[in-house]
Design a protein around this motif. Structure first.
Motif, PDB file in Angstrom:
ATOM      1  N   GLY A 197       0.898  -1.251  -0.125  1.00  0.00           N
ATOM      2  CA  GLY A 197       0.071   0.195  -0.106  1.00  0.00           C
ATOM      3  C   GLY A 197       1.054   1.377  -0.023  1.00  0.00           C
ATOM      4  O   GLY A 197       2.161   1.165   0.127  1.00  0.00           O
ATOM      5  N   ILE A 198       0.235   2.301  -0.185  1.00  0.00           N
ATOM      6  CA  ILE A 198       0.983   3.658   0.095  1.00  0.00           C
ATOM      7  C   ILE A 198       0.580   4.226   1.377  1.00  0.00           C
ATOM      8  O   ILE A 198      -0.486   4.308   2.094  1.00  0.00           O
ATOM      9  CB  ILE A 198       0.049   4.464  -1.165  1.00  0.00           C
ATOM     10  CG1 ILE A 198       0.403   3.849  -2.433  1.00  0.00           C
ATOM     11  CG2 ILE A 198       0.944   6.052  -1.047  1.00  0.00           C
ATOM     12  CD1 ILE A 198      -0.459   4.530  -3.574  1.00  0.00           C
ATOM     13  N   VAL A 199       1.774   4.889   1.854  1.00  0.00           N
ATOM     14  CA  VAL A 199       1.947   5.556   3.254  1.00  0.00           C
ATOM     15  C   VAL A 199       0.982   6.581   3.257  1.00  0.00           C
ATOM     16  O   VAL A 199       1.088   7.561   2.568  1.00  0.00           O
ATOM     17  CB  VAL A 199       3.398   5.672   3.612  1.00  0.00           C
ATOM     18  CG1 VAL A 199       3.376   6.470   5.183  1.00  0.00           C
ATOM     19  CG2 VAL A 199       3.946   4.470   3.539  1.00  0.00           C
ATOM     20  N   LYS A 200       0.212   6.863   4.502  1.00  0.00           N
ATOM     21  CA  LYS A 200      -0.702   8.082   4.349  1.00  0.00           C
ATOM     22  C   LYS A 200       0.045   8.470   6.000  1.00  0.00           C
ATOM     23  O   LYS A 200       0.067   9.891   5.737  1.00  0.00           O
ATOM     24  CB  LYS A 200      -2.196   7.785   4.943  1.00  0.00           C
ATOM     25  CG  LYS A 200      -3.026   8.802   5.229  1.00  0.00           C
ATOM     26  CD  LYS A 200      -4.306   8.539   5.612  1.00  0.00           C
ATOM     27  CE  LYS A 200      -5.334   9.741   5.644  1.00  0.00           C
ATOM     28  NZ  LYS A 200      -6.650   9.188   6.331  1.00  0.00           N
ATOM     29  N   ASP A 201       0.150   8.153   7.021  1.00  0.00           N
ATOM     30  CA  ASP A 201       0.785   8.678   8.185  1.00  0.00           C
ATOM     31  C   ASP A 201       2.050   7.729   8.659  1.00  0.00           C
ATOM     32  O   ASP A 201       1.795   6.496   8.619  1.00  0.00           O
ATOM     33  CB  ASP A 201      -0.172   8.662   9.198  1.00  0.00           C
ATOM     34  CG  ASP A 201      -1.524   9.669   8.865  1.00  0.00           C
ATOM     35  OD1 ASP A 201      -1.348  10.667   8.558  1.00  0.00           O
ATOM     36  OD2 ASP A 201      -2.678   9.004   8.819  1.00  0.00           O
ATOM     37  N   ILE A 202       2.831   8.302   9.527  1.00  0.00           N
ATOM     38  CA  ILE A 202       3.881   7.509   9.976  1.00  0.00           C
ATOM     39  C   ILE A 202       3.786   7.619  11.527  1.00  0.00           C
ATOM     40  O   ILE A 202       3.499   8.703  12.118  1.00  0.00           O
ATOM     41  CB  ILE A 202       5.406   8.177   9.792  1.00  0.00           C
ATOM     42  CG1 ILE A 202       5.544   8.036   8.147  1.00  0.00           C
ATOM     43  CG2 ILE A 202       6.269   7.450  10.555  1.00  0.00           C
ATOM     44  CD1 ILE A 202       6.913   8.878   7.814  1.00  0.00           C
ATOM     45  N   LEU A 203       3.409   6.408  12.269  1.00  0.00           N
ATOM     46  CA  LEU A 203       2.924   6.586  13.594  1.00  0.00           C
ATOM     47  C   LEU A 203       3.971   6.194  14.471  1.00  0.00           C
ATOM     48  O   LEU A 203       3.975   6.787  15.496  1.00  0.00           O
ATOM     49  CB  LEU A 203       1.851   5.324  13.744  1.00  0.00           C
ATOM     50  CG  LEU A 203       0.745   5.211  12.614  1.00  0.00           C
ATOM     51  CD1 LEU A 203      -0.163   4.116  12.767  1.00  0.00           C
ATOM     52  CD2 LEU A 203       0.234   6.594  12.827  1.00  0.00           C
ATOM     53  N   VAL A 244       3.125   2.107  10.410  1.00  0.00           N
ATOM     54  CA  VAL A 244       2.565   3.493   9.305  1.00  0.00           C
ATOM     55  C   VAL A 244       1.032   2.987   9.246  1.00  0.00           C
ATOM     56  O   VAL A 244       0.537   1.792   9.444  1.00  0.00           O
ATOM     57  CB  VAL A 244       3.213   3.470   8.033  1.00  0.00           C
ATOM     58  CG1 VAL A 244       4.730   3.793   8.008  1.00  0.00           C
ATOM     59  CG2 VAL A 244       3.092   2.288   7.226  1.00  0.00           C
ATOM     60  N   ARG A 245       0.435   3.947   8.875  1.00  0.00           N
ATOM     61  CA  ARG A 245      -1.092   3.644   8.317  1.00  0.00           C
ATOM     62  C   ARG A 245      -1.061   4.001   6.962  1.00  0.00           C
ATOM     63  O   ARG A 245      -0.505   4.884   6.433  1.00  0.00           O
ATOM     64  CB  ARG A 245      -1.962   4.954   9.008  1.00  0.00           C
ATOM     65  CG  ARG A 245      -3.448   4.720   8.882  1.00  0.00           C
ATOM     66  CD  ARG A 245      -4.172   5.942   9.257  1.00  0.00           C
ATOM     67  NE  ARG A 245      -4.470   5.837  10.477  1.00  0.00           N
ATOM     68  CZ  ARG A 245      -4.116   6.603  11.488  1.00  0.00           C
ATOM     69  NH1 ARG A 245      -3.211   7.698  10.982  1.00  0.00           N
ATOM     70  NH2 ARG A 245      -4.175   6.359  12.837  1.00  0.00           N
ATOM     71  N   LEU A 246      -1.781   3.052   6.246  1.00  0.00           N
ATOM     72  CA  LEU A 246      -1.765   3.177   4.745  1.00  0.00           C
ATOM     73  C   LEU A 246      -3.013   3.999   4.218  1.00  0.00           C
ATOM     74  O   LEU A 246      -3.690   4.259   5.252  1.00  0.00           O
ATOM     75  CB  LEU A 246      -1.964   1.864   4.105  1.00  0.00           C
ATOM     76  CG  LEU A 246      -0.735   0.772   4.324  1.00  0.00           C
ATOM     77  CD1 LEU A 246      -1.017  -0.413   3.755  1.00  0.00           C
ATOM     78  CD2 LEU A 246       0.584   1.372   3.980  1.00  0.00           C
ATOM     79  N   THR A 247      -2.969   4.404   3.014  1.00  0.00           N
ATOM     80  CA  THR A 247      -4.341   5.131   2.756  1.00  0.00           C
ATOM     81  C   THR A 247      -5.600   4.429   2.944  1.00  0.00           C
ATOM     82  O   THR A 247      -6.659   5.197   3.009  1.00  0.00           O
ATOM     83  CB  THR A 247      -3.954   5.588   1.096  1.00  0.00           C
ATOM     84  OG1 THR A 247      -3.910   4.476   0.415  1.00  0.00           O
ATOM     85  CG2 THR A 247      -2.787   6.504   0.955  1.00  0.00           C
ATOM     86  N   ASP A 248      -5.433   3.262   2.915  1.00  0.00           N
ATOM     87  CA  ASP A 248      -6.741   2.681   3.164  1.00  0.00           C
ATOM     88  C   ASP A 248      -7.139   2.192   4.391  1.00  0.00           C
ATOM     89  O   ASP A 248      -7.965   1.621   4.870  1.00  0.00           O
ATOM     90  CB  ASP A 248      -6.845   1.178   2.213  1.00  0.00           C
ATOM     91  CG  ASP A 248      -5.926   0.232   2.797  1.00  0.00           C
ATOM     92  OD1 ASP A 248      -5.177   0.399   3.751  1.00  0.00           O
ATOM     93  OD2 ASP A 248      -5.385  -0.855   2.098  1.00  0.00           O
ATOM     94  N   GLY A 249      -6.479   2.749   5.274  1.00  0.00           N
ATOM     95  CA  GLY A 249      -6.576   2.758   7.063  1.00  0.00           C
ATOM     96  C   GLY A 249      -6.109   1.338   7.753  1.00  0.00           C
ATOM     97  O   GLY A 249      -5.905   1.355   8.692  1.00  0.00           O
ATOM     98  N   GLN A 250      -5.387   0.599   7.170  1.00  0.00           N
ATOM     99  CA  GLN A 250      -4.646  -0.312   7.617  1.00  0.00           C
ATOM    100  C   GLN A 250      -3.296   0.140   8.281  1.00  0.00           C
ATOM    101  O   GLN A 250      -2.763   0.776   7.688  1.00  0.00           O
ATOM    102  CB  GLN A 250      -4.085  -1.588   6.456  1.00  0.00           C
ATOM    103  CG  GLN A 250      -5.528  -2.286   5.970  1.00  0.00           C
ATOM    104  CD  GLN A 250      -5.185  -3.411   5.030  1.00  0.00           C
ATOM    105  OE1 GLN A 250      -5.068  -4.533   5.677  1.00  0.00           O
ATOM    106  NE2 GLN A 250      -4.866  -3.118   3.706  1.00  0.00           N
ATOM    107  N   ILE A 251      -2.967  -0.530   9.399  1.00  0.00           N
ATOM    108  CA  ILE A 251      -1.837  -0.021  10.194  1.00  0.00           C
ATOM    109  C   ILE A 251      -0.902  -1.357  10.465  1.00  0.00           C
ATOM    110  O   ILE A 251      -1.362  -2.411  10.627  1.00  0.00           O
ATOM    111  CB  ILE A 251      -2.102   0.335  11.433  1.00  0.00           C
ATOM    112  CG1 ILE A 251      -2.937   1.710  11.373  1.00  0.00           C
ATOM    113  CG2 ILE A 251      -0.977   0.553  12.505  1.00  0.00           C
ATOM    114  CD1 ILE A 251      -3.581   2.240  12.608  1.00  0.00           C
ATOM    115  N   GLY A 252       0.471  -1.142  10.153  1.00  0.00           N
ATOM    116  CA  GLY A 252       1.166  -2.103  10.239  1.00  0.00           C
ATOM    117  C   GLY A 252       2.785  -1.679  10.178  1.00  0.00           C
ATOM    118  O   GLY A 252       2.820  -0.690   9.958  1.00  0.00           O
TER     119      GLY A 252
END
Length: 63
Positions: free
Chosen positions: A31-37, A49-57
């Motif tokens: 996926g594509i990174v939306k936010d760095i956690l 990170v949180r991806l643009t689709d909302g998944q976190i890993g």
């Protein structure tokens, strides 16, 4: 790149992450990174990170 250094990851970067539920199997999700956690500059298991689709890993590789 292996995704352990925060400086290598920017919003919009294409990455492979491992979700919390997939840590035992090692199944990767792209996926594509939306936010760095992760706040620290380095993490041995990968930057979270949180991806643009909302998944976190945690990032396992950067494409």
């Amino acid at each position: 790149m292996n995704g352990q250094n925060r400086k290598d990851i920017l919003p919009g970067t294409m990455v492979d992450i491992v979700l919390k539920s997939d840590q035992k199997t090692g199944k990767l999700t792209s996926g594509i990174v939306k936010d760095i956690l992760t706040k620290s500059s380095y993490h041995p298991h990968g930057i979270k990170v949180r991806l643009t689709d909302g998944q976190i890993g945690r990032v396992q590789s950067i494409k």
